[in-house]
Design a protein around this motif. Sequence first.
Motif, short mmCIF file in Angstrom:
data_model
loop_
_atom_site.label_atom_id
_atom_site.label_comp_id
_atom_site.label_asym_id
_atom_site.label_seq_id
_atom_site.Cartn_x
_atom_site.Cartn_y
_atom_site.Cartn_z
N GLY A 1 0.80 -1.23 0.00
CA GLY A 1 0.00 0.00 0.00
C GLY A 1 0.83 1.26 0.00
N PRO B 1 0.40 3.46 -3.49
CA PRO B 1 -0.89 4.15 -3.54
C PRO B 1 -1.07 5.14 -2.39
CG PRO B 1 -1.21 1.76 -3.41
CD PRO B 1 0.25 2.03 -3.43
N VAL C 1 -10.15 8.50 -1.38
CA VAL C 1 -10.47 7.15 -1.85
C VAL C 1 -9.20 6.35 -2.09
CG1 VAL C 1 -11.49 5.84 -3.75
CG2 VAL C 1 -12.69 7.82 -2.82
N ILE C 2 -8.21 6.95 -2.75
CA ILE C 2 -6.96 6.24 -3.01
C ILE C 2 -6.27 5.88 -1.69
CG2 ILE C 2 -4.64 6.47 -3.99
CD1 ILE C 2 -5.90 8.25 -6.18
N VAL D 1 -7.96 2.87 -0.08
CA VAL D 1 -7.54 1.63 -0.75
C VAL D 1 -6.14 1.23 -0.30
CG1 VAL D 1 -6.96 0.62 -2.99
CG2 VAL D 1 -9.05 1.97 -2.74
N ALA D 2 -5.24 2.21 -0.23
CA ALA D 2 -3.87 1.94 0.21
C ALA D 2 -3.84 1.43 1.65
CB ALA D 2 -3.03 3.21 0.09
N ARG E 1 -6.19 -0.20 3.23
CA ARG E 1 -6.70 -1.58 3.25
C ARG E 1 -5.63 -2.55 2.77
NH1 ARG E 1 -12.30 -3.75 0.58
NH2 ARG E 1 -12.13 -5.84 1.41
N ARG E 2 -4.91 -2.22 1.71
CA ARG E 2 -3.83 -3.09 1.21
C ARG E 2 -2.73 -3.26 2.25
NH1 ARG E 2 -2.64 -1.29 -5.04
NH2 ARG E 2 -4.66 -1.95 -5.89
#
Length: 103
Positions: free
Chosen positions: A9, A12, A30-31, A34-35, A37-38
């Motif tokens: 992550g 991102p 949003v990005i 996502v990062a 979560r990764r």
Amino acid sequence: MSEVRPDPGRTPAVVGLVTALTCFGVVGLVISLVALRRSRRAGHPGTLAVVGVVVGGLATLVWLVVGGSALVGTLLLSDATSDVCAILGPGSHELDGRQYVCE
């Protein structure tokens, strides 16, 4: 020895933070989510992604407040002008130091 895996992550998270710092707060938020979560799925803390989420959230909030205030101000001003013109009639009028042009 156990192998330390890189944080999936991280890239991102950097993109999300930079995007949030520019004029795209929602996209950066949003990005960054996502990062985060990764990173968490890979067992990393995702600190940079958390910073991106915070900055993106604040930037989004600021844009909503500024945009909402501008919209409300515009609506109130247009209603005030139409009310004044309804009372004064057509023509150019000065009232309380403000110029009104009524059609």
